[in-house]
Design a protein around this motif. Sequence first.
Motif, PDB file in Angstrom:
ATOM      1  N   ASP A 281       4.698  -5.079   0.685  1.00 56.80           N
ATOM      2  CA  ASP A 281       4.209  -5.648   1.942  1.00 56.80           C
ATOM      3  C   ASP A 281       5.390  -5.798   2.894  1.00 56.80           C
ATOM      4  OD1 ASP A 281       2.557  -6.659   3.811  1.00 56.80           O
ATOM      5  OD2 ASP A 281       1.984  -8.473   2.715  1.00 56.80           O
ATOM      6  N   ILE A 282       5.065  -6.063   4.148  1.00 58.15           N
ATOM      7  CA  ILE A 282       6.096  -6.254   5.165  1.00 58.15           C
ATOM      8  C   ILE A 282       6.949  -7.462   4.799  1.00 58.15           C
ATOM      9  CG2 ILE A 282       6.519  -6.734   7.600  1.00 58.15           C
ATOM     10  CD1 ILE A 282       3.904  -5.312   8.234  1.00 58.15           C
ATOM     11  N   GLY A 283       8.260  -7.277   4.882  1.00 59.51           N
ATOM     12  CA  GLY A 283       9.176  -8.368   4.567  1.00 59.51           C
ATOM     13  C   GLY A 283       9.721  -8.310   3.149  1.00 59.51           C
ATOM     14  N   ASP A 284       9.138  -7.475   2.274  1.00 61.78           N
ATOM     15  CA  ASP A 284       9.649  -7.366   0.907  1.00 61.78           C
ATOM     16  C   ASP A 284      10.999  -6.653   0.915  1.00 61.78           C
ATOM     17  OD1 ASP A 284       7.386  -8.571   0.035  1.00 61.78           O
ATOM     18  OD2 ASP A 284       6.403  -6.740  -0.675  1.00 61.78           O
TER      19      ASP A 284
END
Length: 342
Positions: A281-284
């Motif tokens: 996911d975004i931010g991983d």
Amino acid sequence: MPPENETLSQEEIDALLQAMEAGSLAVSNVNEEEDIMANIREYNFRRPMKFSKEQLRTLQLIHENYARDVSTYLSSRARSYVNVTFASVDQITFSEFQQSLTSPTFISVFSTDILPGSAVFQMGLDIGYVLVDKLLGGPGIPLETLRTPTELELAILRKEGLSLIKALSKAWATIVPFDTILEKTEFNPQFVQIAAPNEMTVLITLSINFRDIQGFINVCWPSSLLEPINEKLTTRLWSPDIKTSPKQMEKLKNSVLMAKADVKAVLGKTTLQLGEFLNIDIGDVIRLDSFNDEPIDVTIQDTPVFKGTPGTHKGHYAIKIEKEDPELLEKVLVERYLESLQ
């Protein structure tokens, strides 16, 4: 017809001596007759030799090149090294060629756009099934008992056979350029009737070594098909003296310099399980196998060649080439070569 007993009697010997003493029979006449008899050669009307030694040598050169092309093609298709070499060239009748084949076998009947008649491309199914198994992702295990191919196997064999027939055009281009046309595929040699049974043919045999398996490819050219180009089957046409002018060399050099190459800067690599990949996911944060202060690989056509440092230049991402990495390039090339031998 000469007499059964070729020994001269005493009376015949005396008659010959008297004729020589009288001058009616010269020794030179006897020698000339012996020379004439020595130049006489037997001619077999049932098996007439249609091609000279020079023509057979030219056909051998053509199909030696063809063997190299087939070796390259099959190695790339099977993802493993396949050795194909020229084995022999023979003049036999078409019926003898048919009788030399076992059934079932893979036979492609093809023609050309400029030569009359048809020719035969034949490959043993022992090699054919190994090739099919490799193309379908298998290990390439041969069948213990040969059988007629299924519809799927037939489709694959027909496609590969067509590619191998097309390669003949390239091998013949030096002598006479032509395009090949696949007419039909058969598995029983007796169903192939492209020439009269007693017509002489040129049989080209190639040997295939694929791991521990050995097989053969045969190309049968009827003499009536090659007759229009007999005068071109000479080694003088095989190696023409082609000189390239400096202007042509410069043009070729410019064409090479204008060719595009795919250049990539690889920041790093990692391995993820499929479940982890689907849950990204975004931010991983994904941990790579490299550090931020280490130079990264710069690849050309997916082959690492340079080491570089990432950065920016005039507002764009950039990579600064630090050094050439010949050790890394050599390692990649060796690994690829070892993979091709597996």
